[in-house]
Design an enzyme around this catalytic site. Structure first.
Site, short mmCIF file in Angstrom:
data_model
loop_
_atom_site.label_atom_id
_atom_site.label_comp_id
_atom_site.label_asym_id
_atom_site.label_seq_id
_atom_site.Cartn_x
_atom_site.Cartn_y
_atom_site.Cartn_z
N HIS A 103 0.77 -1.22 -0.05
CA HIS A 103 0.07 0.00 -0.04
C HIS A 103 0.88 1.25 -0.13
O HIS A 103 0.46 2.36 -0.38
CB HIS A 103 -0.83 0.15 0.99
CG HIS A 103 -0.50 0.21 2.68
ND1 HIS A 103 -0.14 -0.73 3.51
CD2 HIS A 103 -0.12 1.33 3.12
CE1 HIS A 103 0.38 -0.33 4.35
NE2 HIS A 103 0.34 0.94 4.42
N ASP A 121 0.27 -7.83 1.47
CA ASP A 121 0.79 -6.18 1.55
C ASP A 121 2.33 -6.25 1.64
O ASP A 121 2.85 -5.47 2.66
CB ASP A 121 0.26 -5.81 2.83
CG ASP A 121 0.40 -4.19 2.91
OD1 ASP A 121 0.27 -3.57 1.96
OD2 ASP A 121 0.09 -3.68 4.03
N SER A 127 4.50 2.79 7.65
CA SER A 127 4.24 1.77 6.75
C SER A 127 5.57 1.39 6.05
O SER A 127 6.00 2.34 5.46
CB SER A 127 3.09 1.83 5.99
OG SER A 127 2.05 1.85 6.51
#
Length: 499
Positions: free
Chosen positions: A224, A257, A340
């Site tokens: 992402h 992910d 992230s």
């Protein structure tokens, strides 16, 4: 558990330290202010009392005449035309709770500067936000004045016998931070982390983190993080020393992910981070997270492993986003948007996970956008053993490979297990003919309650647990049919790509 991919409030203004006032008899002393959907198991288809409140100046009585007591001298009359003096210090209330957060690295509300002179802000016909900002500015200025006055008094009294002792520069320079200390781990790991900026062809984008995987220039991050740069977008990676490189996506796995990018013209001095063993992590182990929360690059936070094997289904909150599934490491190290893709390290500095998602009480506005909530101490990381396998597949073929049992399971909230649906996704059979589940005798309506020794309470939990394995692994499935419990041995199959 459903979470959002990552997701600060303005800190309260520091209270102003009290201004010291000397008594006529007092000797000088230095004082200062110090400052879910349906999918296939193995892959879905889809601030102090006002500085003070004025303290009374010490009043000394006139000495009495010998042999008797004399009344104290009366106070001097006021000078004609003079006005009472007041100080803005402490004249403002503390900032109210719930000050709006600032995101993406924006400066604190109000933009007040320390030591700047104060001017009464003109009333503005705004709502609560404008008032909060004005109060915050006043508090900041008051704090600056108080600190500045305190410092001046301390400086003026510096030759009056101050007992303050300052550390010598040589002594500070000789501090050694032993291996295993947070400072030492951070110093060794930071040079091998990067801040990633992804921008799409439409101008949308966000900021995330990654870390050096090998000397060839491969960087591991989250899917992402790079999603906006796919299909012709722009991707850059910046090291803590300021070196910035263009990069390209080698491969990405939406379900896991995980993504791998490669630096264009990588430097020759790359130092890959050491990868640990996430299977050996224990609850209570210390953790260190590195990332760029709200765009604040090279930020280090610490905590512990607060849980293992936490089933997590996460997404970036967009309408087109498909969920990612993980059996995650849970940590209370502060993780926010921008963390992230960054490394979660153990006390030795080895990578044990990739920071990926947070549990949030607020709404998600999409990765890197405004309106996101911050850390509440529940962060989740993809175990590095799984991420390493995925990354190696992406570097080798550019596509992810998922383990599967070949059956569609319900993704609805449940606590009883993962139920094999009566219909498969997209019109497919609920149990793939000739697949692992079919060969093991599983049928639509069966409820899977365990995979080996791991308890399965829902479809997402089953998927996340399957994906901790690799195709070809043999597992034991416990399931219920007609109220009776059964077990079956099966060999996991493989599915290539995110289709």
């Amino acid at each position: 558990m459903s979470t959002e991919n990552e997701g600060n409030e303005v800190p309260p203004a520091p209270s102003a330290p009290p201004v010291p006032v000397a008594s006529p008899d007092a000797s000088p002393q230095a004082q200062g202010g110090t400052p879910g959907t349906e999918g296939t198991a193995g892959g879905p288809e889809r601030p102090a009392q006002p500085a003070g409140a004025d303290q009374p100046v010490g009043h000394q009585a006139a000495p009495g005449a010998p042999g008797g007591n004399e009344p104290t001298a009366p106070p001097l009359p006021p000078v004609p035309g003079s006005a009472p003096t007041t100080s803005p210090v402490g004249a403002w209330p503390p900032p109210p709770s719930g000050v709006p957060g600032y995101g993406d690295g924006a400066a604190g509300a109000g933009g007040g500067a320390w030591g700047a002179s104060y001017q009464q802000p003109a009333p503005k016909p705004r709502g609560r936000g404008g008032l909060v900002a004005a109060v915050l500015v006043a508090a900041l200025v008051a704090g600056g004045l108080g600190g500045g006055l305190g410092y001046t008094l301390a400086k003026d009294n510096d030759n009056g016998g101050s007992t303050t002792v300052s550390a010598s520069d040589n002594g500070a320079a000789q501090i050694k931070r032993a291996p295993g200390t947070i400072a030492n781990v951070a110093a060794r790991a930071l040079p091998s982390t990067v801040t990633i900026e992804a921008e799409g062809t439409n101008g949308d984008g966000g900021t995330g983190t990654g870390f050096v995987f090998d000397k060839q220039g491969h960087i591991i991050t989250n899917n992402h993080v790079v999603a906006d740069a796919l299909d012709g977008g722009k991707l850059t990676a910046t090291f803590p020393d300021g070196r910035k490189y263009d990069a390209e996506v080698v491969g990405h796995a939406q379900g896991y992910d995980v993504a791998v990018v490669k630096l264009k013209n990588p430097p020759s001095d790359l130092k890959p981070l050491v990868l640990g063993d996430s299977d050996k992590v224990a609850v209570g182990d210390e953790t260190i997270a590195i990332g760029a929360p709200f765009g604040l690059s090279n930020t280090v936070t610490t905590g512990i492993i607060s849980a293992k094997n936490r089933p997590v289904a996460s997404s970036d909150g967009s309408s087109t986003s498909k969920a990612s599934y993980m059996s995650a490491l849970q940590t209370d190290a502060s993780i926010n948007p921008g963390n992230s893709g960054g490394p979660l390290l153990d006390a030795s500095g080895a990578v044990i996970g990739i920071n990926s998602a947070i549990q949030s009480t607020g709404s998600s506005g999409g990765f890197g956008s405004g309106g996101q909530s911050g850390s509440i101490g529940l962060g989740f990381a993809i175990p590095i053993n799984q991420a390493k396998y995925v990354a190696q597949q992406l570097i080798k073929t550019g596509k992810p490979v998922y383990a599967k049992i070949g059956a569609s399971v319900s993704l609805e909230d449940s606590s009883d297990g993962a139920k094999i649906t009566d219909q498969g996704a997209g019109g497919a059979a609920p149990v793939e003919a000739g697949g692992p589940a079919d060969k093991a005798g599983l049928k639509p309506g069966d409820v899977i309650t365990k995979l080996d020794d791991s308890v399965i309470d829902s479809g997402p939990t089953l998927i996340g647990e399957i994906w901790t394995h690799q195709p070809g692994d043999k597992v034991t499935v416990t399931y219920k049919r007609g109220g009776e419990e059964h077990t079956a041995e099966l060999t996991l199959g493989a599915r290539v790509g995110d289709s």
